[in-house]
Design a protein around this motif. Structure first.
Motif, mmCIF file in Angstrom:
data_model
loop_
_atom_site.group_PDB
_atom_site.id
_atom_site.type_symbol
_atom_site.label_atom_id
_atom_site.label_comp_id
_atom_site.label_asym_id
_atom_site.label_seq_id
_atom_site.Cartn_x
_atom_site.Cartn_y
_atom_site.Cartn_z
ATOM 1 N N ILE A 86 0.837 -1.206 0.000
ATOM 2 C CA ILE A 86 0.000 0.000 0.000
ATOM 3 C C ILE A 86 0.866 1.249 0.000
ATOM 4 O O ILE A 86 0.588 2.217 -0.706
ATOM 5 C CB ILE A 86 -0.948 -0.012 1.217
ATOM 6 C CG1 ILE A 86 -1.980 -1.136 1.050
ATOM 7 C CG2 ILE A 86 -1.639 1.335 1.386
ATOM 8 C CD1 ILE A 86 -2.852 -1.370 2.264
ATOM 9 N N GLY A 87 1.946 1.242 0.775
ATOM 10 C CA GLY A 87 2.873 2.375 0.776
ATOM 11 C C GLY A 87 2.377 3.528 1.620
ATOM 12 O O GLY A 87 1.189 3.673 1.886
ATOM 13 N N THR A 88 3.308 4.348 2.037
ATOM 14 C CA THR A 88 2.961 5.507 2.874
ATOM 15 C C THR A 88 3.536 6.797 2.307
ATOM 16 O O THR A 88 3.715 7.774 3.019
ATOM 17 C CB THR A 88 3.498 5.306 4.304
ATOM 18 O OG1 THR A 88 4.918 5.100 4.236
ATOM 19 C CG2 THR A 88 2.842 4.114 4.970
ATOM 20 N N GLY A 89 3.835 6.791 1.022
ATOM 21 C CA GLY A 89 4.465 7.962 0.403
ATOM 22 C C GLY A 89 3.482 9.050 0.029
ATOM 23 O O GLY A 89 2.316 9.046 0.419
ATOM 24 N N ARG A 90 3.970 9.978 -0.762
ATOM 25 C CA ARG A 90 3.130 11.092 -1.191
ATOM 26 C C ARG A 90 2.065 10.615 -2.178
ATOM 27 O O ARG A 90 2.138 9.514 -2.709
ATOM 28 C CB ARG A 90 3.998 12.166 -1.854
ATOM 29 C CG ARG A 90 5.026 12.801 -0.900
ATOM 30 C CD ARG A 90 5.930 13.756 -1.651
ATOM 31 N NE ARG A 90 6.653 13.065 -2.724
ATOM 32 C CZ ARG A 90 7.400 13.681 -3.615
ATOM 33 N NH1 ARG A 90 7.511 14.996 -3.587
ATOM 34 N NH2 ARG A 90 8.024 12.983 -4.555
ATOM 35 N N ALA A 91 1.096 11.488 -2.427
ATOM 36 C CA ALA A 91 -0.006 11.135 -3.323
ATOM 37 C C ALA A 91 0.500 10.719 -4.693
ATOM 38 O O ALA A 91 -0.022 9.809 -5.322
ATOM 39 C CB ALA A 91 -0.977 12.308 -3.444
ATOM 40 N N PHE A 107 -7.149 -6.144 -1.639
ATOM 41 C CA PHE A 107 -6.322 -5.684 -0.531
ATOM 42 C C PHE A 107 -6.367 -6.751 0.555
ATOM 43 O O PHE A 107 -7.443 -7.071 1.075
ATOM 44 C CB PHE A 107 -6.831 -4.357 0.016
ATOM 45 C CG PHE A 107 -6.568 -3.179 -0.892
ATOM 46 C CD1 PHE A 107 -5.452 -2.374 -0.705
ATOM 47 C CD2 PHE A 107 -7.438 -2.886 -1.923
ATOM 48 C CE1 PHE A 107 -5.211 -1.295 -1.536
ATOM 49 C CE2 PHE A 107 -7.209 -1.805 -2.768
ATOM 50 C CZ PHE A 107 -6.090 -1.008 -2.573
ATOM 51 N N ILE A 108 -5.220 -7.313 0.896
ATOM 52 C CA ILE A 108 -5.148 -8.415 1.843
ATOM 53 C C ILE A 108 -4.693 -7.908 3.205
ATOM 54 O O ILE A 108 -3.585 -7.368 3.353
ATOM 55 C CB ILE A 108 -4.202 -9.519 1.342
ATOM 56 C CG1 ILE A 108 -4.750 -10.105 0.021
ATOM 57 C CG2 ILE A 108 -4.034 -10.620 2.377
ATOM 58 C CD1 ILE A 108 -3.872 -11.150 -0.613
ATOM 59 N N ALA A 109 -5.571 -8.049 4.194
ATOM 60 C CA ALA A 109 -5.305 -7.723 5.600
ATOM 61 C C ALA A 109 -4.769 -6.311 5.830
ATOM 62 O O ALA A 109 -3.813 -6.126 6.601
ATOM 63 C CB ALA A 109 -4.365 -8.761 6.197
ATOM 64 N N PRO A 110 -5.367 -5.279 5.212
ATOM 65 C CA PRO A 110 -4.939 -3.923 5.561
ATOM 66 C C PRO A 110 -5.411 -3.577 6.972
ATOM 67 O O PRO A 110 -6.386 -4.146 7.468
ATOM 68 C CB PRO A 110 -5.648 -3.060 4.517
ATOM 69 C CG PRO A 110 -6.896 -3.828 4.190
ATOM 70 C CD PRO A 110 -6.489 -5.283 4.261
ATOM 71 N N THR A 111 -4.720 -2.650 7.614
ATOM 72 C CA THR A 111 -5.071 -2.264 8.978
ATOM 73 C C THR A 111 -5.530 -0.810 9.015
ATOM 74 O O THR A 111 -5.455 -0.077 8.019
ATOM 75 C CB THR A 111 -3.874 -2.445 9.924
ATOM 76 O OG1 THR A 111 -2.904 -1.426 9.642
ATOM 77 C CG2 THR A 111 -3.225 -3.819 9.743
ATOM 78 N N SER A 112 -5.949 -0.390 10.207
ATOM 79 C CA SER A 112 -6.406 0.993 10.375
ATOM 80 C C SER A 112 -5.289 1.997 10.123
ATOM 81 O O SER A 112 -5.551 3.141 9.758
ATOM 82 C CB SER A 112 -6.969 1.179 11.786
ATOM 83 O OG SER A 112 -6.028 0.758 12.753
ATOM 84 N N VAL A 113 -4.043 1.563 10.287
ATOM 85 C CA VAL A 113 -2.911 2.460 10.028
ATOM 86 C C VAL A 113 -2.894 2.918 8.579
ATOM 87 O O VAL A 113 -2.506 4.050 8.272
ATOM 88 C CB VAL A 113 -1.579 1.749 10.372
ATOM 89 C CG1 VAL A 113 -0.381 2.593 9.956
ATOM 90 C CG2 VAL A 113 -1.518 1.429 11.856
ATOM 91 N N VAL A 115 -5.467 3.401 6.558
ATOM 92 C CA VAL A 115 -6.717 3.988 6.066
ATOM 93 C C VAL A 115 -6.488 5.251 5.228
ATOM 94 O O VAL A 115 -7.081 5.392 4.160
ATOM 95 C CB VAL A 115 -7.706 4.246 7.223
ATOM 96 C CG1 VAL A 115 -8.841 5.165 6.770
ATOM 97 C CG2 VAL A 115 -8.290 2.924 7.716
ATOM 98 N N PRO A 116 -5.662 6.205 5.645
ATOM 99 C CA PRO A 116 -5.459 7.387 4.788
ATOM 100 C C PRO A 116 -4.936 7.026 3.399
ATOM 101 O O PRO A 116 -5.393 7.588 2.389
ATOM 102 C CB PRO A 116 -4.430 8.213 5.573
ATOM 103 C CG PRO A 116 -4.630 7.805 6.996
ATOM 104 C CD PRO A 116 -4.940 6.338 6.934
ATOM 105 N N GLN A 117 -3.982 6.062 3.344
ATOM 106 C CA GLN A 117 -3.459 5.646 2.046
ATOM 107 C C GLN A 117 -4.505 4.864 1.255
ATOM 108 O O GLN A 117 -4.611 5.011 0.028
ATOM 109 C CB GLN A 117 -2.206 4.785 2.240
ATOM 110 C CG GLN A 117 -0.973 5.573 2.663
ATOM 111 C CD GLN A 117 -1.020 5.967 4.139
ATOM 112 O OE1 GLN A 117 -1.672 5.307 4.935
ATOM 113 N NE2 GLN A 117 -0.329 7.025 4.489
ATOM 114 N N LEU A 118 -5.280 4.028 1.953
ATOM 115 C CA LEU A 118 -6.342 3.274 1.284
ATOM 116 C C LEU A 118 -7.346 4.215 0.639
ATOM 117 O O LEU A 118 -7.795 3.989 -0.495
ATOM 118 C CB LEU A 118 -7.063 2.372 2.286
ATOM 119 C CG LEU A 118 -6.381 1.066 2.682
ATOM 120 C CD1 LEU A 118 -7.163 0.385 3.810
ATOM 121 C CD2 LEU A 118 -6.295 0.127 1.488
#
Length: 244
Positions: A86-91, A107-113, A115-118
């Protein structure tokens, strides 16, 4: 759901049928949950993947982090689909993960962490179908201390259709939903499981407690006795096999 599954394999097969029905009805954001303690997501994902065989390279799979994605690429080396994190980089970096030729996303087992990237990825995906397998998007122990975080998570999760849900409440009762059916509460009585309630929405904890306390049908539909399933014992054996 006419009966509870007899095994995890049966539950996964039910979930694939539910997802196909939801996709046929035009649903574009779907969620599949098997809520069993210590259940590892990779073996579940492997049994779930045949649902997407027809899509081939038009399927794109996302894991929460780079390590999980790398492990999946190793295990599924011959698969035609692309596996990313999923990554946590810029848009801008998120946008490069979604291509015009992609047709469906898992998407396999994404977490609440994540959510903004999702949310940003789903904006790029648009109206193409997305399936979330065993997500943990409402884990208040990780995210949700602040009001803004709770609002972001709730806004996003409210856009997702719960397509398949199976959770043992204890060793004698279970809550489940199989699209397009309603939410069902099952209770073991005299060696058989009976569907004691059908509800249009997921019951809260208090509602569930009350239904189980009454132990009787909550709708005009008669309770349906079924052969006692072995889903709990089967899952215990499955989990032991995974940990051995």
């Amino acid at each position: 759901m006419s009966e509870l599954p007899n095994s995890l394999e049966d539950a996964i097969a039910q979930s694939r049928v539910a997802v196909q029905a939801a996709l046929a009805d035009g649903c574009t954001r779907l969620q599949v949950e098997f809520l069993f303690p210590e259940l590892k997501y990779m073996p579940v994902a492997e049994q779930f993947l045949p649902l997407f065989t027809e899509y081939g390279s038009r399927l794109k799979i996302f894991f929460a982090d780079a390590g999980a994605a790398a492990l999946a690429r190793r295990n599924w080396a011959d698969a035609p689909f692309q596996i990313l994190d999923i990554g946590t980089g810029r848009a801008a970096s998120l946008q490069t993960k979604i291509q015009p030729e992609d047709e469906i996303f898992l998407f396999i087992a994404p977490t609440s962490v994540e959510v903004p990237q999702l949310e940003k990825l789903c904006e790029e995906i648009g109206d193409r179908p997305v399936v979330f397998l065993n997500p943990r998007l409402e884990d208040s122990g990780v995210v949700g201390i602040g009001y803004a975080a709770r609002q972001t998570r709730q806004r996003f999760t409210n856009t997702i259709e719960s397509c398949y849900y199976l959770r043992p409440i204890d060793d004698q009762s279970a809550l489940c939903r199989c699209y397009p059916g309603q939410w069902e509460v099952w209770l073991e009585t005299n060696g058989e499981y009976q569907r004691i309630a059908e509800l249009p929405t997921k019951p809260s904890g208090d509602e569930l407690d009350l239904i189980l306390l009454k132990g009787q049908p909550q709708t005009t539909t008669d309770a349906t006795p079924q052969r006692k399933p072995s889903v709990f014992k089967s899952l215990q054996r499955f989990l032991k096999a995974l940990s051995s």
